[in-house]
Every structure is written in structure tokens, then in C-alpha cells.
Design a protein around this motif. Structure first.
Motif, PDB file in Angstrom:
ATOM      1  N   TYR A  76      43.863  75.069  15.106  1.00  0.00           N
ATOM      2  CA  TYR A  76      42.990  73.982  15.530  1.00  0.00           C
ATOM      3  C   TYR A  76      41.566  74.512  15.537  1.00  0.00           C
ATOM      4  CZ  TYR A  76      43.468  76.517  19.921  1.00  0.00           C
ATOM      5  OH  TYR A  76      43.495  77.491  20.870  1.00  0.00           O
ATOM      6  N   ASP A  77      40.606  73.581  15.548  1.00  0.00           N
ATOM      7  CA  ASP A  77      39.216  74.033  15.544  1.00  0.00           C
ATOM      8  C   ASP A  77      38.608  73.858  16.933  1.00  0.00           C
ATOM      9  OD1 ASP A  77      37.918  71.037  13.884  1.00  0.00           O
ATOM     10  OD2 ASP A  77      38.723  71.358  15.894  1.00  0.00           O
TER      11      ASP A  77
ATOM     12  N   GLY B 280      39.172  70.887  18.846  1.00  0.00           N
ATOM     13  CA  GLY B 280      40.553  70.622  19.202  1.00  0.00           C
ATOM     14  C   GLY B 280      41.312  69.850  18.142  1.00  0.00           C
ATOM     15  N   LYS B 281      40.729  69.751  16.974  1.00  0.00           N
ATOM     16  CA  LYS B 281      41.424  69.008  15.923  1.00  0.00           C
ATOM     17  C   LYS B 281      42.419  69.917  15.212  1.00  0.00           C
ATOM     18  CE  LYS B 281      40.596  65.618  12.334  1.00  0.00           C
ATOM     19  NZ  LYS B 281      41.745  66.020  11.576  1.00  0.00           N
ATOM     20  N   LEU B 282      43.638  69.422  15.078  1.00  0.00           N
ATOM     21  CA  LEU B 282      44.694  70.221  14.478  1.00  0.00           C
ATOM     22  C   LEU B 282      44.531  70.309  12.972  1.00  0.00           C
ATOM     23  CD1 LEU B 282      46.304  70.807  16.943  1.00  0.00           C
ATOM     24  CD2 LEU B 282      48.248  69.627  15.979  1.00  0.00           C
ATOM     25  N   ASN B 283      44.930  71.445  12.443  1.00  0.00           N
ATOM     26  CA  ASN B 283      44.929  71.619  11.001  1.00  0.00           C
ATOM     27  C   ASN B 283      46.386  71.781  10.579  1.00  0.00           C
ATOM     28  OD1 ASN B 283      44.993  72.871   8.418  1.00  0.00           O
ATOM     29  ND2 ASN B 283      42.882  73.550   8.708  1.00  0.00           N
ATOM     30  N   GLU B 284      46.918  70.739   9.975  1.00  0.00           N
ATOM     31  CA  GLU B 284      48.356  70.747   9.700  1.00  0.00           C
ATOM     32  C   GLU B 284      48.754  71.854   8.727  1.00  0.00           C
ATOM     33  OE1 GLU B 284      50.017  67.000   8.712  1.00  0.00           O
ATOM     34  OE2 GLU B 284      52.069  67.749   8.757  1.00  0.00           O
TER      35      GLU B 284
ATOM     36  N   ARG C 261      40.987  70.462  26.225  1.00  0.00           N
ATOM     37  CA  ARG C 261      41.322  70.797  24.835  1.00  0.00           C
ATOM     38  C   ARG C 261      42.826  70.912  24.664  1.00  0.00           C
ATOM     39  NH1 ARG C 261      38.598  75.819  23.254  1.00  0.00           N
ATOM     40  NH2 ARG C 261      36.887  74.701  22.304  1.00  0.00           N
TER      41      ARG C 261
ATOM     42  N   ILE D 245      45.134  68.882  22.034  1.00  0.00           N
ATOM     43  CA  ILE D 245      46.011  69.579  21.091  1.00  0.00           C
ATOM     44  C   ILE D 245      47.454  69.143  21.299  1.00  0.00           C
ATOM     45  CG2 ILE D 245      46.937  71.829  20.437  1.00  0.00           C
ATOM     46  CD1 ILE D 245      44.243  73.025  21.147  1.00  0.00           C
TER      47      ILE D 245
ATOM     48  N   GLN E 149      48.180  65.799  19.757  1.00  0.00           N
ATOM     49  CA  GLN E 149      48.302  65.861  18.303  1.00  0.00           C
ATOM     50  C   GLN E 149      49.581  66.553  17.877  1.00  0.00           C
ATOM     51  OE1 GLN E 149      44.400  66.886  16.248  1.00  0.00           O
ATOM     52  NE2 GLN E 149      43.923  67.259  18.392  1.00  0.00           N
TER      53      GLN E 149
END
Lengths: 447, 260
Positions: free
Chosen positions: A69-70, A73-77, A108, A112, A115
Motif C-alpha cells: 500500500y502507499d 493507504g491505497k492498496l496495490n493489488e 490508515r 487498508i 480494501q
């Protein structure tokens, strides 16, 4: 709802956490089952109660933070898949280890978590939070753990986590005498039919059989242990090679940078001849020196191939950067009371601000005010009055360690009755304003 | 106090935790092997799991035979690592109980200190749960004993404990971890042998006792041997994966070095 984790998995998480000088996180792999317990009561013949049991089999530690994640808090699949690989289907939760922190999901973490539940398709994903706290003199440390099961945006629902163990190894179940019986028939029947159980030496067959099972298992344990040991050594060696290579690369880059700088300074000297024409770098224009602070300068200490050895860190004491082990810095005064609550109600709210405001409490206490075991679990606690001077020190500590921003370390003051019960109001109130939105006190996340 | 701090290597810490979490119904104990540095820091490299001969509550004492066996083990470790190793302390667990040493513990510690003033004690408190907040807790502490005045009771002295990171688990620690099921089985066998030698038991009682042995051994296998084996397998898999990734990184770095 109930949850369990094996002692070995739990210790392994503690081990990985102890090895990391910042927060540590990873995934929990396992199974969720429905267990039916049948109970009979006077009013009904049988009532079947269905309980969901979360079994944590194993954990998959993440090598570093922000790996899937960045900062938003956005997930990177993609990263998530490369970390989990085919273990993805076994993920039932994730965990995080933090030091000197609140027992609540940070903002955060909540993002996370949400998501992850969507991405992994696990609506009942659990979150295991480990928080570590030490006394001022680092003689006593506490690792607290809470298993959260967020549900419908309520991030404070908790489940009890049990660690199955040997329990009672009591050998008192052996009978040392037989019930007296003079009946001849009894003796005869038992002898005749019971003979099945014994072999020709008069030893119970089961004993031998079960011992074979145990022995085979132990042999397998030794064998796998040997394999693990080999793999540890191989891993150690390659890691060393990698570290050496990194060092060499850094050194080479530094050298080339310096050479380039000297070359350029020499060129500058040629084009602008001065009476004191010398090639001493100290006489060169300061601008050129600054310009050649190349981007490939040696890495920051946190990622250098040779991090300072632990004993060095300890020797440095207070001059440490905040990212190093918190237990070594006396400036970070964790609340002593948090290491278990006293056996009597406290007069005021416990706890103090997190490490950020620790400098306002320079007083270190020689011994820790810890009475009782924090949760009234066993009456043995009364028998085991610890030797020491806790009684005296308890009073002074309470006053000195309070802070304006006393966050609620509710989970630590159990019998005192100051606990707000498990609140379902999402983000807890009273989050110290000094902290950022995700409540992480440790800036070391940004390593 | 003679000791300024305890540095516990994280793989030894792992074994202590494994051992402490193995049972919640009685205290477990072991010995710490390591060396004492000139800075009066006790460095613990590994631990040895011990059998408790006296399983009464709060009687955590080490017999002279055990100390002697541990010293032999320490010598073996010294030969292996090429460093001077000896028994430098003891640890035990307090399941469901406060982490602080009891009066008996403090006295026991004082006794060991008479033989070696740098001997340290570690206590692991586990299976603590706060039912209100559903928070579980594991604590550990380091201590020594001191006599305030001559003739008075011994008191606890707090000793700072630091867990020293160690990325790879040492051979000695792995061997210690795998000893636990063996020790448990030995204890069970010894007890059974004593019972079995009683001559006046009838067949039913003998069958009963044999079943108890079987039950206890099954219990040990499912609670200890099984999970241990599973953890070892998982660790092996993790290591193998790390090795693959490290090898790739090594090649990448070698290429990078060659390019500069």
C-alpha cells in the motif's frame, strides 16, 4: 466468535517484531470454521449453538512497511499478489506490531483493512494488533495483543484470542492402587478378556504403539529441524554477500563521485587561472563542491548494508534517531503503569501521551509500580506478592506520568473500572491531536 | 548490582517464548547460556529447556545435576562458536501470574548469585487476559537479588533487558526448541515406569494407566510436536523463498557493480 493461534506462530510473530526496528506487519493465514455446540437445557431438548472459530495457522511477515500500500493507504493489488502468491486464498487476516501505541486501529489501518476485505473477498477479515511497551529502565516489557474483527465500519469489535497449549500435564490421573474386589468372577472375566491388551511381557500393547508414533514424529522433527538449520545458514551467507555487494557499490559510487568532482575542479582551475594555482580541493569554489553532492551518496543509515550494531546503538543512548529501537532511548518514557495495572483503583486517568511528548516527563523511576497481574485473573496473584518496593513508588508515579493528552489506555487499567467498555463508535475519542490522521506515533514508518 | 543489562538474542528469546507458551497450567523453566562482557552486560546466546523435578507450585529450582549438564552443554557451545560460553542465568514462566518474581524466586536467585554474582533471572508472564477489553498480554522482565542489610530479606533488583535482533535462527536455538517434546515424553515415561512397577494392580487398573499414558502422549503430540513441526515447515518454506529472492538481488547487485 472465538479465535486461536498456536504458540509457535505467536512466538514467531514476536520474533520477527523483535528483529525489526520499526513497525512490523504481515498476513495471517488460516481457516474459519463453524462449530456447533449442542447444549441441553431444561426448557429445550437441545439447542445447537453455532460459533465461528477463526484458526490462525501461520503468518506471512512482510519484509518492509508500505509493501502493498502507499502513503495514502491505497492498496496495490499487484504487489499484494506478488507477496502472497498462492497463499492468497488462505488469508484470513493481517497483523501489525507497533511500539508505544494505542490499542486501536489507526485510520490508515482501517482504510487498508476495508480494501483488503474487498480485494481478498473475505468479509470477516480479522486484524491482530500487537503493541509493545516497556518500563522506563527497560527491565520489564509487555506485549499486548488484541484481535479486531471490524464489522460494518465498526472498528472496535474484538475477539478473544486463545493460545492452545498443553494445559494440564498432570500425571495425577494414574491410579496407584486398584479398587479392592474379592469377587472371583470379576477377576476371572477381566483376566480372560483383558489379556487382549497385553503382550507377552505383560506390557500394554498400546504403550508400545503410541510410543512408536511419538518416536516417528520426533525423528521427523529432528529431520526438518536439520533442514531448517541448513536453510538458515544459507540465507545468512547470501545476506552477507548481498550486504558486502551493497557496501562495495556504495564505496565505488562514492569514489567515482569524488573523482568526478576533482576532475571538474581541476578543469575550473584551468579555465580560471589563479595565482595560487593548486589542486587542493579546499581551495576550490564551494559552489562546485555543493553541486557535486551526487544523488548516489551513501544511503541513509536505515537502509545501509551495515546498520549500526545493537551494542553501538545502546551505547549511544539518547542521541539516537527516532527510528532506532525505542527501548534503548531513555527519552521515550512509556507509561510504567501500562505494564499491568495496580491492584487498586487509580485516582485519575492513567496513561500519558505517546512518545512525542515524553520529554516532558524526564523522571525515571527506579522500580515499576506494578501490583497484581492486571486483570484479576488468578487468585494466585495475591499469594505472589512480589518482593520489591512497588508500594512506595506507585503513588509518585501516578502523578508524574499523567499528561494533558492522556489517551485512554483503557485496556491496561482493567479492574480499576475506568475502562470504557468495548466501544463501537469507530475512531475512539480522545485521539491525541498531536498525531497525524492515522495515529501512528512512530515516524519510522517512513523508512 | 553486578550486572548492568541483559542482551538476549532474538532467537533465544524465540525459544523462551515457545517454552513459556507451551503450557498454561504449570511453570516451565530453563537455563541461559552466554557470556558476560567487561561492560557487565550479560549476553545470552541460547537457552536450555529443563525438566522440573519438583512440580509443586512456585518451586522452580534447578538441581545440581541439571546445572552440571548445562555447563557441559555450554562447553559444547563454546567449542562450536569459539567463544567462551557458560551458564549465565535462568528463566522461568509465570502463566496467569504477575511477571514479578515471588519471594521464593528472589531467594532462589540470591542463592545462584552466591555462586556467581553475574547470574541473572528472567521471567516470562503469559496467558494473561483482560476479559473486558479482550486484550491478551505477554510480559518479560530481568532481575537479580540484593540483600538490603545483612540478615534481612532479599529484595528484587530490576535489570534492563534488551532483545538483540538476529535475522537467522542459530543452530543451538533450533536444537533447544526441538528438545521440548523429547523432555515431555521422558517425564511421562518416568512417571509411567514408576506406576507400572507397582505389583498389586489388577488388570483393569493397568489398562487404565496404560490409557492415561497414551492419552498424555497424544496430548503432547497434538499440542507441542505437531505445531512445532508445522512451524518448522513454514519457516523452511519462508527461508527457501527468501533465498531465491536474495539470490536474485545478489545477481542484480553483481551486475550493477560490474557496470560501475
Amino acid at each position: 466468535m472465538a479465535a486461536s493461534i498456536s504458540g509457535y506462530t505467536f512466538s514467531s510473530v514476536c520474533y520477527h517484531s523483535a528483529n525489526s526496528n520499526s513497525d512490523h506487519e504481515g498476513f495471517l493465514l488460516g481457516d474459519v470454521r463453524q462449530e456447533e455446540t449442542v447444549s441441553i437445557s431444561d426448557t429445550q431438548i437441545s439447542t445447537a449453538e453455532s460459533v465461528q472459530v477463526v484458526e490462525i495457522h501461520n503468518h506471512d511477515p512482510c519484509a518492509k512497511l508500505f509493501s502493498f500500500y502507499d502513503y495514502a493507504g491505497k492498496l496495490n493489488e499487484e504487489n499484494l499478489n506478488s507477496i502472497l502468491k498462492d497463499r492468497r486464498k488462505n488469508v484470513i487476516g493481517w497483523y501489525r506490531f507497533r511500539r508505544n501505541t494505542q490499542q486501536q486501529m489507526s485510520f490508515r489501518e482501517q482504510i487498508i483493512h476495508k480494501q483488503l476485505t474487498e480485494l481478498l473477498g473475505v468479509p470477516d477479515l480479522v486484524f491482530l494488533l500487537f503493541s509493545f511497551i516497556s518500563t522506563a529502565n527497560s527491565s520489564t516489557h509487555a506485549l499486548e495483543y488484541v484481535l479486531f474483527r471490524p464489522h460494518h465500519s465498526r472498528y472496535n469489535q474484538r475477539i478473544t484470542l486463545t493460545i492452545p497449549n498443553l494445559g494440564n500435564t498432570s500425571q495425577q490421573e494414574y491410579k496407584v492402587s486398584s479398587v479392592p474386589n474379592t469377587s472371583i468372577n470379576y477377576t476371572q472375566v477381566i483376566k480372560e478378556h483383558g489379556a487382549e491388551f497385553f503382550d507377552k511381557d505383560g506390557v500394554m500393547k498400546d504403550i508400545r504403539t503410541i510410543y512408536q508414533v511419538y518416536s516417528a514424529l520426533q525423528d521427523k522433527l529432528q529431520a526438518v529441524c536439520g533442514e531448517v538449520e541448513q536453510s538458515e545458514r544459507v540465507k545468512e551467507n547470501i545476506q552477507e554477500d548481498v550486504n558486502k555487494l551493497k557496501q562495495q557499490i556504495a564505496l565505488r559510487k562514492r569514489k567515482t563521485a569524488e573523482e568526478e568532482r576533482r576532475l571538474l575542479e581541476a578543469q575550473n582551475a584551468d579555465s580560471h587561472p589563479t595565482p595560487e594555482e593548486n589542486t587542493e580541493p579546499s581551495d576550490a569554489s564551494p559552489l562546485s563542491r555543493i553541486a557535486f553532492q551526487t544523488p548516489s551518496a551513501p544511503e541513509r543509515p536505515s537502509t545501509s548494508p551495515n546498520p549500526p550494531s545493537y551494542s553501538d546503538l545502546l551505547a549511544q543512548g539518547d542521541s539516537l534517531p527516532s527510528s532506532s529501537s525505542p527501548t534503548t532511548s531513555a527519552a521515550l518514557l512509556p507509561r510504567p503503569q501500562a505494564v499491568g495495572s495496580p491492584g487498586h483503583p487509580m485516582p485519575g486517568p492513567l496513561g500519558m501521551g505517546l512518545g512525542l511528548t515524553a520529554s516532558s516527563n524526564p523522571v525515571t523511576t527506579p522500580s515499576t509500580p506494578y501490583l497484581g497481574n492486571g486483570d484479576g485473573s488468578s487468585s494466585d496473584s495475591l499469594d505472589r506478592q512480589a518482593a520489591g518496593q512497588e508500594d512506595d513508588d506507585d503513588e509518585e508515579d501516578e502523578d508524574e506520568d499523567e499528561d494533558e493528552d492522556s489517551s485512554e489506555y483503557e485496556n491496561l487499567v482493567s479492574e480499576a473500572g475506568h475502562l470504557p467498555m468495548v466501544s463501537t463508535s469507530g475512531l475512539a475519542q480522545g485521539r491525541p491531536a498531536a498525531l497525524g490522521p492515522d495515529g501512528d506515533a512512530r515516524g519510522s514508518q517512513a523508512t | 548490582m553486578a550486572v548492568s543489562a541483559v542482551h538476549l538474542e532474538s532467537d533465544a528469546f524465540l525459544v523462551c517464548m515457545n517454552h513459556a507458551l507451551s503450557t498454561e497450567k504449570e511453570e516451565v523453566m530453563g537455563l541461559c547460556i552466554g557470556e558476560v562482557e567487561t561492560t557487565r552486560i550479560v549476553h545470552i546466546h541460547s537457552v536450555i529447556i529443563l525438566r522440573r523435578s519438583d512440580k509443586r507450585k512456585d518451586r522452580v529450582e534447578i538441581s545440581p545435576e541439571q546445572l552440571s549438564a548445562a555447563s557441559t552443554e555450554a562447553e559444547r557451545l563454546a567449542d562450536m562458536t569459539g567463544r567462551p560460553m557458560r551458564v549465565v542465568g535462568w528463566y522461568h514462566s509465570h502463566p496467569h501470574i504477575t511477571v514479578w518474581p515471588s519471594h521464593v524466586d528472589v531467594r532462589t536467585q540470591a542463592m545462584y548469585q552466591m555462586l556467581d554474582q553475574c547470574f541473572v533471572g528472567l521471567i516470562f508472564s503469559c496467558f494473561i487476559e483482560d476479559k473486558n477489553t479482550k486484550t491478551g498480554r505477554v510480559l518479560y522482565t530481568g532481575f537479580q537479588s540484593v540483600q538490603a542489610q545483612k540478615g534481612s530479606e532479599y529484595e528484587r533488583v530490576e535489570i534492563p533487558v534488551h532483545v538483540v535482533p538476529r535475522e537467522a535462527i542459530g543452530k543451538v536455538c533450533l536444537e533447544s526448541a526441538v528438545e521440548l517434546p523429547r523432555i515431555l515424553c521422558q517425564e511421562e515415561q518416568d512417571t509411567y515406569r514408576k506406576i507400572h512397577s507397582l505389583a498389586h494392580l489388577d488388570a483393569v487398573t493397568k489398562i487404565h494407566n496404560g490409557s492415561v499414558f497414551t492419552k498424555n502422549l497424544c496430548s503432547q503430540m497434538s499440542a507441542v510436536s505437531g505445531p512445532l513441526l508445522q512451524w518448522l515447515e513454514d519457516r523452511l518454506e519462508q527461508n527457501q523463498q527468501s533465498i531465491v529472492e536474495l539470490r536474485q538481488e545478489k545477481e542484480r547487485l553483481q551486475r550493477e557493480l560490474a557496470a560501475i
